[in-house]
Design an enzyme around this catalytic site. Structure first.
Site: not given
Ligand code: ATP
Ligand code: MG
Length: 694
Positions: A109-110, A114, A159, A162-163, A386, A388
């Site tokens: 994540s981050g 994306t 993030n 974040s998605s 991602g 996490e």
């Protein structure tokens, strides 16, 4: 362009392909190269054809129109590494070989997945040839992103954007290589965020965008207050305002996107009717009557929800305070206590938001649908949430991390494993490279009967009896001795009663995560009371009505649990991907503070390790970057050599041998396998011939 070839420049900026490192197997050399380049703002480096990217956390002049033009049709070894180069390469190969591709973007994540996926889409949309007729499709492809991000991304502590859903998007190309359509598959949106956010986090962006940017008449029509502090669903994380995000500007973009994607005003009203209803629902408060039953405190929210969802107040009120049970042929209404009433309210909010998100994806898909005859080739872009780890990890992290395990498994099986197996099959001498295969973790989670998901599902079949604790006990009983699972020993009856003991730990490929099992069964069941389903089925809001189906009221039909659905959708995703040519981008996060220019060795090294980059490098160094079946290669490139052109009558293998020799490849640069030609470092990927034919 950087002078990456000269020695002094090389000292300063490192090598652009790890394969070229002298001491190729040393992790220290790998880290040195990555760090050096990062400090020079060279965030991209290859390992053969795979791209490694380190998030710069600052705007770099890398994505201009001029850069896009630079990379078009140029062989990717001739320019500094770039996502444009790998996108361009996939595109060229697709055009010449008429096959389908996918680009898998992974990282925690981050790390920048994306952003990468958006930039690749931009590159494909902006550089491919296009006719006037297709311009709208191109704009829709590009603008699908801000809409889905608004509804599906949120600030987490990892993030700011974040998605919270997984996304796979096929960009379809016509026979001339023009982007002619698209299709999106979305995966498990994190619905629980709608009703709950951890400290430092936000709900989905769209709520804040609407309040900040929504036109006055819309806000009035929805009965909203502009201040996010008014809404209990928006403030649990206490960070409604995020400095890196301008909700107002983003709202404008979303509005424009809606126009291009051909949302009607009615669509917008109905969609935001649902979004606003979620906010109103969150503000419903209950109190207890003398019997301990929940009653709604203040009627004003109900009025608004009733108006926006097109459901009579009385029905809504009943459904939010009672549970309908079917006993034999009779329906019995039983009043809810406070806890269950809040549960019902939240379940409704989550359900209507989650389903509207799916509706949105379908709507975008119909606007991207290509009506021309088929025979298209595609480049699929995969951008998921991602890996996490938070302080407290719940069901959502379990699903997200499981998804990352699956993609890591796909990566391993398509690269390290497949590659080494191929050398063996083709009879090419090969020194095997050892690597960690995370299949063992995937099995632990998804195996039939004794995987974690199966155990959870089994517990979900025992409503009223099973609890999160009994789930944990079963985990311990069935897989307690698995090397990647750690459960607390639950034998101690005192310990069993305390909530602190409700956790289990998984040793994932990317690190250890402790999950708190509280709520696992409930979230896996994802139950919506029958009368709430009836409410939405009666709704005059057509989006909502579209999202639910009357068959859901059939008691004999047991819906699949959330994790089983997720498992099945991931396995069909993997089937889709296995049929395509892969390109991999591995994203790395340089520090945990979103800080520009800061490269923290420990953090990066950990990712380099678990992403398997060293192993990949070893296989690449020793291996062959290019391979083709003799027949295909010969047919494609025979015109380059007078001995094979126009027709080669002998065996394909001999023809290929003549051809590569003629092209000047030295004996150590290629190998002839049983059915395929292997080239260690293809010099130009035969781009000259390919580009003539596009
Ligand atoms: P998640 O798994 O949480 O969705 P992610 O891998 O998709 O994470 P991104 O949202 O792409 O991460 O990136 C996080 C942030 O990092 C971005 O919002 C942006 O600020 C910054 N960032 C990422 N890539 C780049 C880049 N190439 N240039 C500049 N900034 C970047
Ligand atoms: Mg993302």
């Amino acid at each position: 362009m950087h002078m990456e070839g000269s020695l002094s420049a090389r000292d300063k900026v490192g090598v652009q392909d790890f394969v070229l490192l002298d001491s190729h197997t040393s992790e220290a050399a790998f880290m040195d190269n990555l760090r050096k380049r990062f400090q020079e703002n060279l965030i991209y480096t290859y390992i053969g054809t795979m791209l490694v990217s380190v998030n710069p956390y600052k705007e770099l002049e890398l994505y201009t129109q001029r850069q896009m033009e630079l990379y078009q049709g140029v062989n990717f070894i001739e320019l500094p590494p770039h996502i444009y180069a790998v996108a361009d390469n996939a595109y060229r190969v697709m055009c010449t070989e008429r096959n389908n591709h996918f680009i898998l973007i992974s990282g925690e994540s981050g790390s920048g997945k994306t952003e990468t996926s958006k930039k690749i889409l931009q590159y494909l949309a902006m550089t491919c040839p296009i006719t006037e007729k297709l311009q709208t499709i191109r704009d829709r492809l590009l603008l699908s992103n801000p809409v889905l991000e608004a509804f599906g991304n949120a600030k987490t502590i990892r993030n700011d954007n974040s998605s919270r859903f997984g996304k796979y998007m096929d960009v379809q190309f016509d026979y001339k290589g023009a982007p002619a359509g698209g299709h999106i598959l979305s995966y498990l949106i994190e619905k629980s965020r709608v009703v709950h956010q951890n400290p430092g986090e936000r709900n989905f962006h769209i709520f804040y965008q609407l309040l900040e940017g929504g036109e006055d008449h819309l806000i009035r029509w929805l009965g909203l207050d502009r201040n996010p502090q008014t809404y209990s669903y928006l403030i649990q994380g206490e960070s409604a305002k995020v400095s890196s995000i301008c909700d107002k500007t983003n709202w404008k973009l979303v509005r424009r996107a809606f126009t291009i994607i051909e949302f009607t005003e009615a669509d917008i009203e109905h969609l935001f009717g649902i979004v606003a209803s979620v906010l109103h629902l969150g503000n419903i408060k209950y109190e207890e009557d003398t019997h301990g039953h929940a009653i709604i405190k203040n009627g004003s929210q109900l009025q608004w929800i009733s108006k926006l969802l097109g459901v009579p107040v009385s029905i809504l009120q009943e459904a939010l305070t009672h549970k309908k049970i079917e006993a034999r042929a009779e329906e019995v209404l039983s009043p809810l206590n406070l806890e269950l009433a809040y549960y019902a309210r939240d379940a409704l909010a989550k359900a209507i938001y989650g389903r509207s998100f799916n509706w949105l994806v379908n709507k975008i898909n119909s606007s991207l649908a290509n009506k021309e005859p088929p025979k298209k080739t595609v480049i699929g872009l995969l951008d998921i949430y991602g890996f996490e780890v938070f302080e407290t990890n719940s069901f959502e992290q379990f699903c997200i991390n499981y998804c990352n395990e699956k993609l890591q498994q796909l990566f391993i099986s398509m690269t390290l494993k497949a590659e080494q197996e191929e050398y063996e099959i083709e009879g090419i001498e090969w020194e095997p490279v050892q690597y960690f295969d995370n299949k063992i973790i995937c099995d632990l989670i998804e195996e039939k009967y004794k995987g974690i998901i199966a155990i959870m599902d089994e517990e979900c079949l025992r409503p009223g009896e099973a609890t999160d604790l009994s789930f944990l006990a079963k985990l311990e009983e069935k897989v307690g001795d698995h090397p990647h699972l750690l459960t607390r020993k639950l034998a101690d009856p005192v310990a069993r009663k305390t909530i602190d003991w409700l956790d289990f730990r998984l040793i994932h490929y990317a690190g250890e995560v402790t999950y708190c099992a509280v709520g696992f069964l409930e979230k896996n069941n994802d139950l919506l009371y029958r009368n709430l389903k009836e409410v939405v089925l009666k709704s005059k809001n057509y989006i909502l009505r579209d999202c639910f189906h009357s068959s859901e009221l059939d008691n004999r039909r047991r819906p699949e649990t959330v994790t089983t659905q997720f498992k099945n959708s991931l396995s069909s995703l993997i089937e889709i991907l296995l049929l395509k040519e892969p390109t991999y981008i591995r994203c790395i996060k340089p520090n945990n503070n979103k800080q520009p220019g800061k490269f923290e060795d420990m953090i990066v090294r950990h990712q380099v390790k678990y992403l398997g980059l060293m192993e990949h490098l070893r296989v690449r160094r020793a291996g062959f970057a290019y391979r083709r079946k003799y027949e295909i290669f010969l047919e494609r490139y025979k015109s380059l050599c007078p001995q094979t052109w126009p027709n080669w009558a002998g065996p394909a293998r001999e023809g290929v041998e003549k051809l590569v020799k003629y092209l000047g490849y030295q004996p150590n640069e290629y190998k002839l396998g049983r059915t395929k030609l292997f080239i260690r470092f293809p010099r130009t990927l035969f781009a000259t011939v390919d580009s003539f034919e596009i």
